[in-house]
Design an enzyme around this catalytic site. Structure first.
Site, PDB file in Angstrom:
ATOM      1  N   PHE B 121       0.802  -1.303   0.118  1.00 51.32           N
ATOM      2  CA  PHE B 121       0.048   0.148   0.059  1.00 51.32           C
ATOM      3  C   PHE B 121       0.920   1.161  -0.152  1.00 51.32           C
ATOM      4  CE2 PHE B 121      -4.707   0.647   1.293  1.00 51.32           C
ATOM      5  CZ  PHE B 121      -5.018  -0.339   0.451  1.00 51.32           C
ATOM      6  N   GLN B 243      -8.369  14.075   4.270  1.00 51.50           N
ATOM      7  CA  GLN B 243      -7.768  13.348   3.092  1.00 51.50           C
ATOM      8  C   GLN B 243      -8.622  13.444   1.903  1.00 51.50           C
ATOM      9  OE1 GLN B 243      -6.668   8.886   3.400  1.00 51.50           O
ATOM     10  NE2 GLN B 243      -4.661  10.057   3.417  1.00 51.50           N
ATOM     11  N   HIS B 245      -8.565  11.298  -1.197  1.00 49.26           N
ATOM     12  CA  HIS B 245      -8.326   9.843  -1.857  1.00 49.26           C
ATOM     13  C   HIS B 245      -8.183  10.084  -3.139  1.00 49.26           C
ATOM     14  CE1 HIS B 245      -7.887   5.815  -2.893  1.00 49.26           C
ATOM     15  NE2 HIS B 245      -7.951   5.345  -1.487  1.00 49.26           N
ATOM     16  N   LEU B 255     -15.551   4.906  -4.213  1.00 53.37           N
ATOM     17  CA  LEU B 255     -13.885   4.944  -3.921  1.00 53.37           C
ATOM     18  C   LEU B 255     -13.357   3.685  -4.670  1.00 53.37           C
ATOM     19  CD1 LEU B 255     -11.205   4.896  -1.958  1.00 53.37           C
ATOM     20  CD2 LEU B 255     -12.294   3.342  -0.770  1.00 53.37           C
ATOM     21  N   GLU B 258      -6.631   1.868  -2.952  1.00 53.30           N
ATOM     22  CA  GLU B 258      -5.297   2.233  -3.301  1.00 53.30           C
ATOM     23  C   GLU B 258      -4.722   0.611  -3.497  1.00 53.30           C
ATOM     24  OE1 GLU B 258      -3.229   4.938  -0.499  1.00 53.30           O
ATOM     25  OE2 GLU B 258      -2.030   3.561  -0.186  1.00 53.30           O
ATOM     26  N   ARG B 289      -1.034   9.432   0.046  1.00 57.96           N
ATOM     27  CA  ARG B 289      -2.159   9.920  -0.837  1.00 57.96           C
ATOM     28  C   ARG B 289      -2.141  11.466  -0.947  1.00 57.96           C
ATOM     29  NH1 ARG B 289      -6.713   5.998   2.389  1.00 57.96           N
ATOM     30  NH2 ARG B 289      -6.223   4.256   1.311  1.00 57.96           N
ATOM     31  N   HIS B 356     -12.108  11.642   1.575  1.00 56.92           N
ATOM     32  CA  HIS B 356     -12.280  10.382   1.893  1.00 56.92           C
ATOM     33  C   HIS B 356     -12.449  10.392   3.570  1.00 56.92           C
ATOM     34  CE1 HIS B 356     -11.710   6.250   1.430  1.00 56.92           C
ATOM     35  NE2 HIS B 356     -10.538   6.261   2.205  1.00 56.92           N
ATOM     36  N   ARG B 401      -3.448  10.389   6.759  1.00 54.45           N
ATOM     37  CA  ARG B 401      -3.281   8.926   7.172  1.00 54.45           C
ATOM     38  C   ARG B 401      -2.772   8.224   5.799  1.00 54.45           C
ATOM     39  NH1 ARG B 401      -6.709   5.157   6.037  1.00 54.45           N
ATOM     40  NH2 ARG B 401      -8.492   6.314   5.005  1.00 54.45           N
TER      41      ARG B 401
END
Lengths: 236, 590
Positions: B121, B243, B245, B255, B258, B289, B356, B401
């Site tokens: 990730f 955040q 995304h 969504l 990732e 991100r 997000h 995050r």
């Protein structure tokens, strides 16, 4: 045509002596909206219209409803898939008591889910790390664990309509088999014993409405067949 | 006495997502009188939408993996305003919490050796950034949140947790000493309003992505707990940190994990160029991100966006092959077909940065205890109030995050809050009862809506709020535009205060719920706006044209928003982990 004719089931227990169908004209601007989007447009015309919704992407299972005669999720059903002759008829999921408009009392459905002990049972001591499971054994859970408890299947099932108290129904049985099929679960005998009466499993007549309506493409009938095989093997 | 019926619990947990249900499980096992109060049936909570996985050093993909490397990544990912004692706690306790989930039955995907499957990730490294890309995100295909949430619900059933499903928490009840002693809540099905008394009130109400017009968040993510805490006068931390995304489906906002890039997918511009190679030469598409989202916006602004309006980019997955798509990303294939009308096996997915996650929230310690500041700027515990999950700001995410850290956050700190509350209850904690006037204070807002005679409609005001936030507090920010946004919100607040609830019926009145949610969106939006205007630097997700650099001299701090004065103060970041050396702030590159 950009104005959609929607006929929707209405019932408010405080003001209506009986349910009725109400007509709405919804301007879609020619877009292929999802049915849930159409409901939001209708709610702007009448804020009293009640329906459940949450994720709006087909994973939370809130907005199961009956659209032109077929159960499904409003949020992932485009108009192009259900509308016939510019007309959309929306009703609550069939067979469950209506609380208000499209909102049904899911109590019976959840009760049948709880009845099958929908959690892993393993009497061995827990290891310090995870329990190991081969990819092949894990594959056996595919098509089972993805259930979102939307109740589209059970409320499309005539056997569940007839015996909602005694027949577990396709959603509950799919989850029952999810744990029977899990190599980490050690309660197979106990689980099967709880299902061997004439109603819990054997009221399934293989009608397969559940398969036809599942918005996640799951196959409860196949899972029920597997449970039957296990029960019959157990009995011999 | 008040004419409200009252219910009494040792602990009330507001919110039935991952954090709330993990806390509840701990308390149910302890035999305390606990209830989970959730506005939706628990498996409809937004945790269900988490896809890619739960990041944790369980040493499965790499037997030498180390939680300290995960901690380093987390602190760096948060651009150094994550609290290091909290990140240490999360990363070191994480494996225990993940193994517990597996023992509960969570159907993780597996490696050939039978251990839990882990995928790469964004922002993950080995050996403190020196050892290349790590693969640390434990996954159940691309439905990890669904698998996790259902597993937690199932285990709460097993342990006989009491659920108040489809109940809506309206406001906190404080006693004369300012302790939180319960809440006012409404049974949505009947409309009955009840006074819920409790020795511990846990806000596990999740995020508030619905303050933005374009968000990956569920329709229910309206920041109810944040709104309740702000109205009760408690401060919020780091609310400017939202955040975006990188990969929300263009148009729909849904969504795309990732994990797609973790499995080898990458972003391309209209020329077919893999542009992340320019912005993050090492990590490329697996940079933080915030970095990837900004790079995408730069591509779009510089005229290399895709589509008729050049306003998005493409996520390319067609080279991954049917096996990876079918086994590892089946949900993404489904979502792409439904919402983007493309089959990722043959066409790229149109994507755009989309709101997000809320890094900020109710400041807490690692036990979930809510924190406020006394007159001298020192931390003080709020008696009776706890928070965990996205509603809380412990802070483990700092200014940005890392993917897969939200699920870890909610199980680790849900569990921690549960354990701490059990201990406190065992010691016999008890607070002064709320008086009639304390309860009346908490009922004020509800009564206002119920008595509204005429005024503007809730959906129209909500759309305006979302447009203001989208236009003035998006990926890139700037003084003048934010000032305009703050002014617009001020004016909007007055209008919302006079808005109208036409339907006053009791049975399953969703219009009333949406009206109450609008108040919470307003609180969250204003806290966000004022905190964003105040932070005069660029750090993590907070990116300003007019202050493009990180300023560690003045802003290596948490922001703390005080709702009564609408003032922003600062709070020290913790740089004192217990068992490892401090990670000193460094320039953050990927």
């Amino acid at each position: 045509m950009s104005t959609l004719q929607v006929s929707i089931y209405r019932y408010n227990p405080e003001t209506d002596s009986a349910p009725y169908m109400q007509e709405f004209q919804v301007d879609t601007h020619g877009r292929d909206l999802m049915v849930l989007d159409v409901l939001h447009l209708m709610k702007e015309q009448d804020s009293g219209l009640a329906f459940r919704r949450s994720c709006r992407e087909g994973v939370c299972g809130s907005d199961g409803m009956n659209m032109n005669g077929k159960n499904g999720l409003g949020c992932i059903t485009p108009l192009s898939e259900v509308v016939k002759g510019n007309k959309l008829v929306l009703r609550p999921l069939p067979g469950l008591p209506v609380i208000r408009d499209l909102v049904v009392d899911m109590g019976l459905f959840y009760k049948q889910y709880e009845r099958i002990q929908p959690y892993l049972l393993n009497s061995d001591p827990e290891p310090a790390i995870e329990r190991l499971q081969s990819p092949e054994d894990r594959d056996k859970l595919d098509g089972l664990y993805e259930c979102i408890l939307c109740a589209c299947c059970s409320t499309a099932c005539p056997s569940f309509w007839w015996n909602p108290e005694k027949f577990v129904g396709p959603a509950g049985l799919l989850q029952s088999y999810r744990f029977l099929a899990d190599s980490r679960d050690t309660a197979t005998a106990e689980r099967l014993a709880a299902l061997e009466d004439p109603f819990s499993v054997f009221r399934c007549r293989g009608i397969m409405n559940c398969v036809a309506v599942c918005p996640k493409g799951l196959n409860p009938t196949r899972a029920i067949g597997k449970i039957r095989e296990m029960l019959l093997a157990d009995a011999t | 006495m008040s004419n409200l019926r009252s219910l009494s619990f040792d602990a009330i947990i507001i919110g039935g997502g991952g954090a709330g249900m993990r806390a509840a499980l701990e308390l149910a096992k302890s035999g305390k009188k606990t209830a989970v109060l959730s506005k939706v049936f628990p498996t409809r909570s937004h945790t269900v939408s988490a896809q890619g996985g739960i990041t944790c050093a369980i040493a499965s993909s790499d037997p030498d993996d180390d939680w300290r490397w995960h901690m380093y990544d987390t602190v760096k990912g948060g651009d150094y305003i994550a609290d290091q004692d909290a990140a240490e706690y999360m990363c070191s306790e994480g494996p225990k919490a993940v193994f517990e989930l597996e023992h509960m039955g969570l159907p993780f995907s597996r490696f050939d050796n039978g251990r839990i499957y882990q995928r790469p990730f964004g922002g993950q490294s080995k050996n403190f950034g020196e050892g290349g890309q790590a693969a640390r995100t434990c996954a159940a295909a691309d439905r990890t949140g669904h698998a996790l949430l259902h597993t937690l619900y199932q285990n709460n059933l097993k342990n006989n947790t009491t659920f108040l499903n489809e109940w809506y928490a309206v406001d906190l009840v404080k006693n004369a000493n300012g302790d939180v002693v319960g809440c006012i809540a409404m049974d949505i099905e009947t409309g009955e309003v009840v006074h819920v008394k409790s020795k511990a009130t846990v806000l596990a109400t999740g995020g508030a992505g619905r303050i933005y017009a374009s968000t990956t968040n569920a329709l229910i993510n309206t920041g109810d707990g944040i709104g309740m805490a702000l109205r009760a006068g408690f401060p919020m931390q780091d609310m400017e940190m939202w955040q975006f995304h990188p990969t929300g489906i263009y148009g729909a906002g849904t969504l795309v994990t990732e994990g797609c890039r973790g499995e080898g997918g990458y972003l391309i511009n209209k020329d077919g160029e893999r542009f992340m190679e320019r912005y993050a030469p090492n990590a490329k598409d697996l940079a933080g991100r915030d970095v990837v989202a900004r790079s995408m916006v730069m591509e779009i602004l510089e005229g290399r966006g895709c589509g008729e309006h050049g306003d998005h980019v493409f996520l390319k997955l067609d080279h991954l092959g049917d096996d990876v798509l079918g086994k590892r990303l089946p949900g993404i294939v489904e979502l792409s077909k439904t919402f983007a009308h493309v089959d990722p096996a043959s066409e790229p997915i149109p994507v755009v940065p989309t709101c997000h996650y809320m890094m900020g929230g109710i400041p807490t310690n690692v036990h979930g205890q809510a924190i406020m500041q006394d007159g001298d700027g020192k931390d003080r515990i709020v008696n009776g109030l706890f928070a965990c999950g996205e509603a809380a700001c412990v802070s483990v995410h700092g200014a940005n995050r890392l993917g897969g850290n939200s699920l870890l956050d909610l199980v680790v700190f849900g569990r921690a809050a549960g354990m701490f509350i059990e201990g406190a209850l065992n010691e016999g904690v008890d607070y002064l009862d709320a008086s009639e006037s304390d309860i009346a204070t908490a009922m004020k807002r509800m009564s206002r809506w119920n008595e509204s005679g005429d005024g503007e409609s809730v959906p129209a005001l909500k759309r305006e709020l979302q447009a203001i936030m989208q236009n003035s507090f998006g990926v890139f920010r700037e003084e003048e535009n934010m000032q305009k946004g703050v002014r617009q919100l001020e004016e909007l607040r007055a209008r919302i205060g006079n808005a109208y609830l036409p339907d006053k019926s009791n049975a399953f009145n969703t219009a009333r719920v949406e009206a109450l949610e609008l108040d919470n969106l307003m609180e969250v939006a204003e806290a966000t706006a004022i905190a964003a205007l105040d932070r005069k630097e660029s750090r993590g997700a907070h990116s300003r044209y007019d202050y493009p650099d990180r300023d560690d001299v003045n802003w290596l701090k948490h922001s703390l928003y005080f709702p009564l004065e609408k003032r922003v103060g600062k709070r020290d970041v913790n740089f004192a982990p217990k068992t490892v050396d401090t990670f000193e702030p460094k320039i953050r590159t990927y």
